[in-house]
Design a protein around this motif. Structure first.
Motif, short mmCIF file in Angstrom:
data_model
loop_
_atom_site.label_atom_id
_atom_site.label_comp_id
_atom_site.label_asym_id
_atom_site.label_seq_id
_atom_site.Cartn_x
_atom_site.Cartn_y
_atom_site.Cartn_z
N ILE A 252 -5.04 -4.12 3.44
CA ILE A 252 -4.15 -4.05 2.27
C ILE A 252 -4.24 -5.34 1.47
N THR B 30 -5.40 -2.26 9.06
CA THR B 30 -4.79 -1.79 7.81
C THR B 30 -4.01 -2.89 7.10
N ALA C 81 -7.54 1.01 1.76
CA ALA C 81 -7.52 -0.36 2.27
C ALA C 81 -8.37 -0.47 3.54
N THR D 197 -2.38 -0.89 -3.42
CA THR D 197 -3.57 -0.18 -2.98
C THR D 197 -3.12 1.03 -2.17
N ALA E 77 -7.93 -5.51 -0.05
CA ALA E 77 -8.20 -4.47 -1.04
C ALA E 77 -7.31 -4.61 -2.26
N ALA F 87 0.84 -1.20 0.00
CA ALA F 87 0.00 0.00 0.00
C ALA F 87 0.87 1.24 0.00
N GLU G 191 -3.37 3.06 1.53
CA GLU G 191 -3.65 2.71 2.92
C GLU G 191 -5.03 3.14 3.40
#
Length: 727
Positions: free
Chosen positions: A379, A375, A199, A194, A382, A79, A196
């Protein structure tokens, strides 16, 4: 049954790097393993890799440890830090008056022009003119407007001006390039990228909830990342350089603990009312949660104020509907309560969200369920569901590398190539400004053509999808032609009037003049021409337009010179009537008016004398042989060119007359012979007698009014007389 797929993701943070391995089966995700390793030196700053070698060293260590347990790892999802994202709103407008109705390509062109404006604003904020150093990773339409009023869709609309406002998100190129470099040094290939905040939002806030104004705060070790949702999208990103380490350092200072033990104490206080700690001097003590919160309250307040101020700034200085806290720093004691108080929100509108809030997710037993893992897990998920990839295409034979959030289009390629969207359409042809009856009219030139877009040799549109290696060619549209118009094109319909002059019908057409000279309606108009199109408004203008101006001579004043002095006699001039009433040549005329212009009269000298009340002769009434008669004697006479005029003579305009007064003499007896004719009787004999009032008189006796006059002949019988003339 669908085969199980293994996902490897890295969350490269400021203080540590988190490696995570998930398994996916259909829509279910299972966290197999998580490994967290802190940086040994200052390799990251505000989410940006500053030391690629140091970061890649930690990545290699995590990779090798996980490979021992789970086998070879070749591809990884990562990310880009949300704090690196730049969000801008921009408006683009275009004049559409007189243009064909707008189609999809026109609207896409308008949208991409707005994105380029936002891109330029980002570069300007960063004190750089190199807007191409920022990738647009997505934009959302806030609204369309037609002539200043919001409208749902611009397709097939017509008006004067169309505009669009967008919110676009940009990522510096250096952020992605440094990530790729660190992965390559770790012998890893970037499978997907992605962002952050995206995500975390993707796993916590579903698309259907993004219409709500919610703030997501990811409180890490060194920074707190903030994302705002509203209007169905992510409208803003931000970052504050205050986070969990500030609180850990405050606990360390107050309790004399080393940093790792202070970090552990911070986490224990989240679930316990009191904890046992051993300071660096070896003393043990039991401290309560309330005591520690009071001691570190200034640090908590600083973190609270920093986060809340940034939320309000990003959210246009209004409070959001709710706040979600994730990340290890979100576990700071009393933080959620103070954020709610600062933002004036109910306590239940600010909450810490852990991985329990992620739907369709399970964890291995040895993995904790803290908010710090939201997160990293986001990540991995996502990056799989909405991966961001690089593609290389060629625009006008120049290679362009693109950062793909969604499926890339030809329009995205043009943006990345730095081609100015507002320069692609041909310029309108030069306009002309002309005056029509005193009013300024702008005549636009023809519209410029749309650009020619080709992908791999075939004509395409701005929204056509592109693949890596595609060849795109763009040619600017042809400029429009200069304005060209005929006089008749400026006039909807030539006006006219029907007029009757001396009982004859005439059609009175409009008169066309260009720059003061008569013109034909088929003539071309030139820039700054002054065109007049008027129907004659007065009787005089009408007669001139119909070539009947000779009739105006009838209305000229009847002039004479009498004894060298100019004399005007209006009653001898012609008459002008409009619909039976007396009129003047400057009077207006209307449709179907009847104009009558009579000829001049042919006056006699007598007419002139009567009109001027002039005396031409004297008279004296007398009686002759018992009958009344009028004796006359001239008082004055008129001469024209030396010849005396009689009262019955015709006089003409411009005659020069001489008026001569005669000295007045008294009437005498012999003047009677000018009035009567005397016949001598046949039987008369001898001389006649003149009698005045019964008495003898002579031919030279003066007469007075009423005198009785006689001529008597000596005859045997009565004498007679015959009147010579009578007045």
């Amino acid at each position: 049954m669908e085969e199980t797929k293994k996902l490897f993701a890295l969350d490269i943070g400021t203080r540590s790097i988190v490696g995570i391995i998930l398994e996916q089966q259909e829509d279910q995700f299972h966290v197999i393993d998580i490994l967290i390793q802190e940086h040994t030196e200052r390799a990251m700053l505000d989410g940006q890799i500053h030391d690629v070698l140091a970061v890649s060293k930690i990545i290699i260590q995590i990779k090798e440890k996980l490979e021992k347990k789970h086998g070879p790892l070749k591809k990884v999802s990562v990310a880009a830090a949300g704090r690196s994202l730049k969000t801008k709103r921009a408006v683009s407008s275009i004049g559409i008056q007189g243009k064909p109705m707008m189609n999809k390509q026109d609207i896409l062109h308008l949208e991409l022009s707005a994105v380029q404006q936002a891109q330029a604003l980002v570069a300007e904020d960063q004190e750089s003119e190199k807007s191409a150093m920022y990738y647009c990773v997505g934009y959302s339409i806030l609204y369309y407007k037609l002539d200043g009023e919001e409208i749902g869709n611009l397709i097939d609309q017509q008006g004067n001006e169309a505009s669009v406002e967008i919110i676009a998100t940009f990522l510096p190129k250096v952020v992605v390039e440094s990530l790729i470099s660190a992965l390559h040094r770790s012998d890893l290939e970037m499978e997907a990228l992605t962002l952050e905040p995206i995500a975390a939002i993707n796993v916590l806030i579903p698309q259907s909830m993004r219409r709500l104004n919610v703030a997501l705060v990811d409180i890490g070790a060194g920074t707190s990342d903030i994302a705002i949702t509203d209007l169905g999208t992510v409208v803003a990103y931000g970052m504050v350089p205050v986070a969990g380490d500030e609180i850990t350092e405050a606990i360390s200072d107050q309790l004399l603990l080393d940093f790792p033990r202070a970090e552990q104490a911070k986490r224990e206080l989240l679930t316990q009312d009191s904890i046992m700690v051993e300071d660096i001097l070896g003393f043990e003590a039991e401290v309560t949660k309330s005591e520690i919160i009071e001691q570190i309250s200034p640090a908590i307040n600083r973190l609270t104020e920093s986060i809340c101020d940034e939320i309000l700034t990003l959210n246009n200085h209004k409070q959001p509907k709710a706040v979600m806290l994730v990340g290890g720093g979100s576990q700071t004691p009393a933080l959620a309560e103070r954020i709610a108080e600062k933002l004036k929100l109910p306590a239940n509108r600010v909450a810490i969200r852990g991985i329990d809030a992620i739907h369709a997710l399970t964890l291995s037993e040895h993995i904790s369920r803290g908010p710090e893992l939201v997160t990293p897990i986001g990540i991995a998920i996502a990056a799989h569901k909405a991966p961001v990839q690089y593609k290389t295409v060629h625009v006008n034979e120049q290679p362009v590398r693109l950062f793909e959030v969604t499926k890339l289009t030809v329009g995205d390629c043009l943006l990345a190539a730095g081609i100015k969207m507002n320069k692609l359409y041909g310029k309108p042809g030069l306009a002309m400004i002309v005056s029509l009856n005193g009013h300024q009219i702008t005549i636009p030139g023809s519209h410029g053509d749309a650009p020619l877009l080709m992908k791999n040799g075939d004509i395409c549109g701005l929204d056509d999808k592109v693949l890596s290696g595609d060849e795109i060619t763009v040619k600017k549209g042809q400029d429009g032609l200069r304005a060209e118009v005929l006089i008749r094109d400026l006039i909807d319909e030539l006006p006219n009037k029907t007029i009757y002059v001396n009982d004859k019908e005439y059609i009175l057409d409009a008169m066309i003049k260009r720059n003061g000279k008569a013109a034909n309606i088929e003539e071309h108009v030139l820039d700054h021409d002054m065109i007049e199109c008027t129907v004659p408004e007065t009787i005089s203008e009408m007669l001139t337009a119909l070539h009947l101006e000779y009739l105006l001579d009838r209305l000229k004043p009847f002039k004479l010179k009498i004894n060298g002095k100019d004399t005007i006699i209006p009653s001898f001039s012609g008459a002008l009537l409009r619909n039976g009433s007396q009129a003047k040549v400057h009077n207006g005329i209307d449709h179907y008016d009847k104009i009558t212009i009579s000829k001049r009269s042919e006056p006699t000298l007598k007419d002139l004398m009567l009109l001027k009340q002039m005396v031409l002769e004297f008279t004296l009434p007398v009686t002759f042989n018992n009958k009344e008669i009028q004796l006359k004697k001239p008082f004055a006479l008129f001469k024209r060119n030396g010849e005396e005029l009689a009262l019955e003579d015709i006089i003409s305009d411009g005659d020069e007359l001489e008026y001569i007064q005669i000295r007045r003499e008294p009437f005498i007896f012999q003047d009677i012979f000018k009035a009567v004719e005397i016949a001598m009787p046949q039987n008369a004999k001898g001389n006649f007698l003149l009698l005045k009032n019964g008495e003898n008189a002579t031919f030279y006796d003066e007469l007075n009014a009423g005198d009785q006059l006689e001529i008597v002949w000596p005859i045997k019988q009565m004498q007679t007389y015959v009147n010579k003339t009578s007045l």
